[in-house]
Design a protein around this motif. Sequence first.
Motif, mmCIF file in Angstrom:
data_model
loop_
_atom_site.group_PDB
_atom_site.id
_atom_site.type_symbol
_atom_site.label_atom_id
_atom_site.label_comp_id
_atom_site.label_asym_id
_atom_site.label_seq_id
_atom_site.Cartn_x
_atom_site.Cartn_y
_atom_site.Cartn_z
ATOM 1 N N LEU A 1 -29.367 40.749 -9.731
ATOM 2 C CA LEU A 1 -28.105 40.016 -9.572
ATOM 3 C C LEU A 1 -27.475 39.710 -10.921
ATOM 4 C CD1 LEU A 1 -28.484 37.275 -6.829
ATOM 5 C CD2 LEU A 1 -27.715 39.619 -6.650
ATOM 6 N N THR B 1 -22.837 26.494 -11.997
ATOM 7 C CA THR B 1 -24.123 26.327 -11.314
ATOM 8 C C THR B 1 -25.193 25.783 -12.254
ATOM 9 O OG1 THR B 1 -24.841 28.577 -11.813
ATOM 10 C CG2 THR B 1 -23.667 28.241 -9.756
ATOM 11 N N VAL C 1 -33.914 33.621 -1.801
ATOM 12 C CA VAL C 1 -32.512 33.836 -2.156
ATOM 13 C C VAL C 1 -31.788 32.573 -2.669
ATOM 14 C CG1 VAL C 1 -30.282 34.688 -1.331
ATOM 15 C CG2 VAL C 1 -32.380 35.835 -0.660
ATOM 16 N N ALA D 1 -29.414 31.158 -6.908
ATOM 17 C CA ALA D 1 -28.043 30.689 -7.110
ATOM 18 C C ALA D 1 -27.784 30.105 -8.494
ATOM 19 C CB ALA D 1 -27.681 29.651 -6.048
ATOM 20 N N MET E 1 -21.992 36.306 -6.631
ATOM 21 C CA MET E 1 -21.029 35.337 -6.128
ATOM 22 C C MET E 1 -21.352 34.906 -4.695
ATOM 23 S SD MET E 1 -19.319 34.686 -8.706
ATOM 24 C CE MET E 1 -18.237 33.468 -8.029
ATOM 25 N N VAL F 1 -24.329 34.665 -3.313
ATOM 26 C CA VAL F 1 -25.425 33.701 -3.385
ATOM 27 C C VAL F 1 -24.920 32.359 -3.903
ATOM 28 C CG1 VAL F 1 -27.594 33.193 -4.540
ATOM 29 C CG2 VAL F 1 -27.188 35.465 -3.638
ATOM 30 N N VAL F 2 -24.098 32.410 -4.945
ATOM 31 C CA VAL F 2 -23.593 31.172 -5.533
ATOM 32 C C VAL F 2 -22.750 30.394 -4.529
ATOM 33 C CG1 VAL F 2 -21.968 30.286 -7.240
ATOM 34 C CG2 VAL F 2 -23.734 31.887 -7.943
ATOM 35 N N PHE F 3 -21.928 31.109 -3.771
ATOM 36 C CA PHE F 3 -21.083 30.411 -2.804
ATOM 37 C C PHE F 3 -21.898 29.800 -1.669
ATOM 38 C CE2 PHE F 3 -17.102 31.970 -4.537
ATOM 39 C CZ PHE F 3 -16.329 30.841 -4.328
#
Lengths: 280, 293
Positions: A91, A117, A147, A151, B20, B22-24
């Motif tokens: 990622l 983040t 998962v 983040a 993005m 995953v972040v969202f």
Amino acid sequence: MHRTKFFDHVILLAGVFLMIAPVVVAFMTSTHAAAEIHRDGLMLTWGGHFDETYREVLTRQGGFTGKVTGARMVMNSFILGIGFAAGKIVLSMLAAYAIVYFRFRLGVVFFWMIFTTLLLPLEVRILPSYEVMTKLGLVNTYTGLIVPLLASATGTFFFRQFFKSVPDELLEAARIDGAGPFKFFIDILIPLSRTMIAAIFIIMFVYGWNQYLWPMLMTNDESFYTLVRGIKQILLVWIGSQIPDYNEAFAMAILAMLPPVLVVVIFQSWFIKGLTESDK
Amino acid sequence: MKRTQFSSPVLPYLFLLPQMTVVFIFFYWPSVQAIQSSFYLEDPFGFGSTFVGLSNYTDALGSGEYLKIAWFTAVFTIVVTFLSLSIGLLLAAKADGVIRGSSSYKTLLICVYAIAPPVAGLIGMMFFDQHIGPFVKLAAWAGWDMKVGINYYDTAFAMIVVSVWKQIPYNFIFFLSGLQGVPVSIREAAAIDCRSPARRFRTVMLPLLAPTAFFLLVINMTYSLFDTFGIIDVIVKDKAANNPITLVYKVYMDGFRGNDIGGSSAQSVILMIVVFVLTVFQFRFIERRVHYN
């Protein structure tokens, strides 16, 4: 001069003793029988019950459901550690590549969205994260375990820094030779980043393996327990027992620390390089 | 940024898509929800919720219990940060000085880094155990009736010892690499000007280490605030009753054990603000450091 060096060594040896002695005591004690530990306290000597205790811990079907073994937890820990590290690398390399090597309108916006983040660790948003996971039906799955931890943007920043330090001439030369974005990424950037990838992998593996709070929330089915998650169960079973299984608790602790400690010790130079350079 | 870049209408978005997504889903959505539910009082049986404005915040900040925990968290953070930074610095300075055995010292001193906080907590609990713990026996010998898990201060003591132990290697690694980054020419010039190694360390090396130290200061504070969760959980085992706990642990207790979703969310938001301030402080500092270099 010699005296100061002597005292330096004394201080360092004291430091080493402070750091290592508890681990050695934990290991030595784990090789004794529980009753023996209960009677005589922690041990500094080899107890001779190594084989049976560790076999017991790894193969006995335990827990409330009676179906989870230590070996299963070892496997789950590896799945979490390796899955997390690999996911993080894929990622974050892709995202960093897009941010550094492409000119596009929303680049800055995306950069800041990822950057944000870093501001909030998982610990401050556990409850809503848990609710989101229940809505998505991801409780008690490996996906739900791995998962959401991806983040945070640490990896992305690390690769961004690294890509920025790659000389511009490489891209110019590659473009003159007719390389497109995919070819440049696969044939030039990835081979260049090999050491960095290794360093990040080690750090992330240790981080993933050592996760505690998130696995505790996400898994109540014991077949998904990791070793670190299992620590809490040991302590809960303990309350009210006559002679607690000190030996097995210590054996679990040793199993839970062995892989990350070995990885850090063996790949020390990569690990230190990655750690000190990525966090800048 | 790069002088030359690719330009493509689709590719950058494609590359950013996984990150993005995953972040969202796992960052923005829950964060927004935390802020939202901090203004609501949720029915414990799940029948809807009512808007209560800031009352979750005033409840938290006005309660004596919360303030007591906040006070403990502050003391805990300061003590752990101070002790682990100074021991880490001492060991790094010594390891930087010796030649013989320096790599063995380094290896032995860093390996505790890889131990998970709850595992460290478990080992710590054994050392502080009422029956088998050598620390308890040692304390009894010195006339201290130590009761970790029952006595507030004894539990706090055990938490601090374990948290410091776990954090020393991290500080050691950074201080050592900071010290080894000091150019040989500067060391030699200092050695010519000043004979006392202690004074040399204080006047030359320490100022050069200041950026590393400031960086570590913030990292250690976030460690004490958040990463010690595992240690605290193993030591108090869900029974916060008479034990010291940190703010993060209270968020967890209220949210998952007490089912007080609004209150827990309000506390989360308060912590978010604390972390936000810390991080802004850190990044401002790093900007300056980049400038120096």
